[in-house]
Write a protein that holds these residues in place. Sequence first.
Motif, short mmCIF file in Angstrom:
data_model
loop_
_atom_site.label_atom_id
_atom_site.label_comp_id
_atom_site.label_asym_id
_atom_site.label_seq_id
_atom_site.Cartn_x
_atom_site.Cartn_y
_atom_site.Cartn_z
N GLU B 27 0.84 -1.21 0.00
CA GLU B 27 0.00 0.00 0.00
C GLU B 27 0.87 1.25 0.00
O GLU B 27 0.64 2.20 0.75
CB GLU B 27 -0.96 -0.03 1.18
CG GLU B 27 -1.95 -1.20 1.03
CD GLU B 27 -2.92 -1.33 2.19
OE1 GLU B 27 -2.82 -0.55 3.15
OE2 GLU B 27 -3.78 -2.23 2.12
N GLY B 28 1.88 1.22 -0.81
CA GLY B 28 2.74 2.38 -1.00
C GLY B 28 3.78 2.59 0.08
O GLY B 28 4.60 3.51 -0.03
N ILE B 65 8.02 4.54 -6.89
CA ILE B 65 6.81 3.85 -6.43
C ILE B 65 5.57 4.52 -7.02
O ILE B 65 4.65 3.84 -7.52
CB ILE B 65 6.77 3.82 -4.89
CG1 ILE B 65 7.92 2.96 -4.36
CG2 ILE B 65 5.43 3.29 -4.39
CD1 ILE B 65 8.11 3.02 -2.85
N LYS B 66 5.57 5.85 -7.01
CA LYS B 66 4.42 6.59 -7.54
C LYS B 66 4.22 6.29 -9.02
O LYS B 66 3.11 6.00 -9.48
CB LYS B 66 4.66 8.09 -7.32
CG LYS B 66 3.47 8.97 -7.57
CD LYS B 66 3.82 10.41 -7.18
CE LYS B 66 3.22 11.38 -8.21
NZ LYS B 66 3.85 12.70 -8.16
N ALA B 69 3.27 2.51 -9.58
CA ALA B 69 2.00 2.07 -9.00
C ALA B 69 0.85 2.18 -10.00
O ALA B 69 -0.11 1.42 -9.92
CB ALA B 69 1.70 2.87 -7.74
N SER B 70 0.96 3.10 -10.93
CA SER B 70 -0.14 3.24 -11.90
C SER B 70 -0.25 1.99 -12.76
O SER B 70 -1.34 1.62 -13.19
CB SER B 70 0.07 4.49 -12.76
OG SER B 70 1.29 4.39 -13.46
N HIS B 72 1.25 -1.14 -11.71
CA HIS B 72 1.37 -2.37 -10.95
C HIS B 72 0.63 -2.36 -9.62
O HIS B 72 0.71 -3.32 -8.86
CB HIS B 72 2.86 -2.67 -10.69
CG HIS B 72 3.69 -2.71 -11.93
ND1 HIS B 72 3.51 -3.66 -12.92
CD2 HIS B 72 4.70 -1.91 -12.37
CE1 HIS B 72 4.38 -3.45 -13.89
NE2 HIS B 72 5.10 -2.39 -13.59
N GLY B 73 -0.04 -1.26 -9.31
CA GLY B 73 -0.71 -1.18 -8.02
C GLY B 73 0.26 -0.76 -6.92
O GLY B 73 1.47 -0.61 -7.16
N THR B 74 -0.25 -0.62 -5.70
CA THR B 74 0.57 -0.05 -4.62
C THR B 74 1.28 -1.12 -3.80
O THR B 74 1.98 -0.79 -2.84
CB THR B 74 -0.30 0.81 -3.68
OG1 THR B 74 -1.38 0.00 -3.20
CG2 THR B 74 -0.85 2.02 -4.41
N THR B 75 1.10 -2.40 -4.14
CA THR B 75 1.86 -3.45 -3.47
C THR B 75 2.77 -4.13 -4.49
O THR B 75 2.29 -4.62 -5.52
CB THR B 75 0.91 -4.46 -2.80
OG1 THR B 75 0.22 -3.78 -1.74
CG2 THR B 75 1.66 -5.65 -2.23
N CYS B 78 10.26 -2.74 -4.90
CA CYS B 78 11.06 -1.62 -5.41
C CYS B 78 12.53 -1.98 -5.25
O CYS B 78 12.96 -2.38 -4.17
CB CYS B 78 10.73 -0.35 -4.63
SG CYS B 78 11.46 1.12 -5.36
N TYR B 105 10.29 0.21 -9.71
CA TYR B 105 9.22 -0.46 -8.99
C TYR B 105 8.48 -1.38 -9.94
O TYR B 105 8.20 -1.01 -11.08
CB TYR B 105 8.27 0.60 -8.42
CG TYR B 105 7.06 0.03 -7.72
CD1 TYR B 105 7.11 -0.37 -6.39
CD2 TYR B 105 5.84 -0.09 -8.38
CE1 TYR B 105 6.00 -0.89 -5.75
CE2 TYR B 105 4.72 -0.59 -7.74
CZ TYR B 105 4.81 -1.00 -6.42
OH TYR B 105 3.72 -1.50 -5.79
#
Lengths: 313, 313
Positions: B27-28, B65-66, B69-70, B72-75, B78, B105
Motif C-alpha cells: 500500500e505504498g 513507487i508513484k 503504481a499506476s 502495478h498497483g501499490t503493493t 522496489c 518499482y
Amino acid sequence: MNAAGFAVNDRGCAFGDGLFETLFVHEGRVARLDDHLARLRCGLSRLGLPEPSGDQMLAVLDEAIKTGASDHGTTGVCKLVVTAGSGPRGYRRPEQPALTVTAAYGPLPPVPTEPLALDPVPVIVEGVTALRGLKHLNRLSQVLAQQSLPAGRREGLMLDPAGRVVSGTMGNLFWRERGDWHTPPLVGGAIAGTRRAWWIETLDARVTPCAPGRLALAEAAFLCNAVSAWRPVGWLLGRALPDVDGPPADGLESVAGCWQPPAGAMRPRQNPWPATLSEAMADSCWGRVALAESGAPCEVSCPTPPSPQSIER
Amino acid sequence: MNAAGFAVNDRGCAFGDGLFETLFVHEGRVARLDDHLARLRCGLSRLGLPEPSGDQMLAVLDEAIKTGASDHGTTGVCKLVVTAGSGPRGYRRPEQPALTVTAAYGPLPPVPTEPLALDPVPVIVEGVTALRGLKHLNRLSQVLAQQSLPAGRREGLMLDPAGRVVSGTMGNLFWRERGDWHTPPLVGGAIAGTRRAWWIETLDARVTPCAPGRLALAEAAFLCNAVSAWRPVGWLLGRALPDVDGPPADGLESVAGCWQPPAGAMRPRQNPWPATLSEAMADSCWGRVALAESGAPCEVSCPTPPSPQSIER
C-alpha cells in the motif's frame, strides 16, 4: 567516452552479468583483435550466454572508434562491454537473453614515465572458481585494491587468501628468475590476459605459483595489459630491480608511450569473426595458451550438478 | 520496471561498484525501511563511498513507487540501486564520486504455492573477504547458481569452498534443531539480510557454521528475503520436512502471498534518513544484529595496509 547508456534493468548493471574487453587502438586498428575475440567468445560460452553476431560486434566497435576519433584521434582505448541484456528483477536470466553490446572509445591513459613500484595491497583477491580467468564485470576487488593504494602509487601486488601472488591491480605480472620468465597461474583470481598469453608464447614463460618471498629472486619484472604490453617494475617489495632497460623481446614498439607487440599484430577492424569458437581458439595466441593452461577452458569449472533427489511440487 | 537508465561509463555497470536494496512495498509503504537504510549506509561506508542525502534517496524511492503504481498497483517490489556514479575508464574512482541513485518499482514475483525443495547447487560461493555480507552488485555467483538449477526448481543451497552451507540463491536459510533456530554465519559469502536480522532477533536464533550433513538434524527450515520473510522448505537434501504449517513467530501476515513481519514494521516512505550511521545502526533491527555479529561491521574487513617501502618516482 561516447556511446549510449544501459537500461535500468540491464543485467550487466544489476549483477555484473557480462564481460568486457579493453582494446588498444592504433591508427583506427585494434591491436590483437583475434585474441580479444577468442577470449570474449570463450567467456560468453563459459557464462552460458549466446554469441552476438560478428557483424554486430564489429559494427559497434567501428561506430565507437569512428565517433570517438573525432575528439580523441585515431590512437586510444576502446572498451567493449557485452552484458546478458535486460531482464526482469532476479538472478535468473530470461530464457532467451538478448545481449547488450556497447563500446566506448577514449584517449590513452596517462603513461607512466618511470618504472612502477609494486608492494602488496591490503585487499585479498578471491577468485570465484566458476569465473576463473574471465574478464567479467564483477570487479569490486580491483576497485577496492585501487582505492587502497598509498598516495602517488598507481599499482600494487594482489595476493590471494593463501598469500600467493596473483597479479597487479590492472595487469598481469611476469618476473625473470635465473634467466627464465614466470607468471602466476590463474587459480588465485587473475584475468586470463590477451597480452599475458602473448608473453607466455613469446618468452616461453612458465606458469608458476609464487609466494611473495620468491620474488626476492626476481632479476626483472613487468606488468602487462592491453594498453601497454610492457610496464617495467623498478621496485618490487621495496627492492630496486636494475634491469629495466627495455622489453625482453624484439619487435615491441612504443606507440604513444604504450608498449605494443609487433605491428603485424595490428589487425584491421574488418577482421572476420571466426566461424566457430574452436577456430577462434586455435587461430589466436590467447586461445592456444588457454588451451594449454587447461584442457577445457570453455567449460564452467565447477563440479558436476548433483542429480535432484526430489522435485519441486 | 520504470526509471531512467545508466550512463555507459557508470561504475555500477563497469565494475559492479555499488549496492542495492530490494524493498517490499505494501500500500505504498516500504516494509522495514529503517533496516534497509541502515544496511545501505553501512555498505556505502564500507565501500568508501559518500552518503547520498536522505532527501535525494527518499525522493527517488517516492518517484519510482508513484510512477510504477499506476501500472502495478501499490503493493509490489522496489529495487533501489546506488552506484559510485560515472567515471573515467579504470578501476580507480574519481576523487569525489557523484553517486547514481536509481529505483525501479514492479510487481511482486510469482509466489510459490508449495514448500521449496533445497539441494546443493554446483556453483561454489566464494565470499570476497572485504565484501563480506554486503548486498553489492557483484552477483555472478548467484546468477550462475540460478542458471544451474534443474528445470522446475527455483531455489538451491549454496555452499562455500570448504563445503559449508551459505544460503539459498535468493534468500538466507534458517533451520530448527532440537527446538532452537540456527542460521549460517556470513563468512561464506551470504548477504547480511534485513529479514535475516529480524529473524535472528525474533527467534533468538544462533549463528552456527553448518556442513550439509548437519541439516539431517533439521526439524524445520525456511528461506527469507525482503520479498517474503518466510518461505518454508519442504524437502531438504531430499528429505521431507513435515513441519511447514506456518511461520515460527506470531504476527506475520501473508500480504499478496508474501509473508511479512508485523504491520507495525511498515514504515511510511517519509521515514527520516537517520542523522548518523551509528544512529541508523542502533535504531534498526538490522544494525543491532550487525553490531552483535561483528564488533566493527562498518569497516572494510581486510588487513591493515602495508606501509609503503618505496615511493613511486
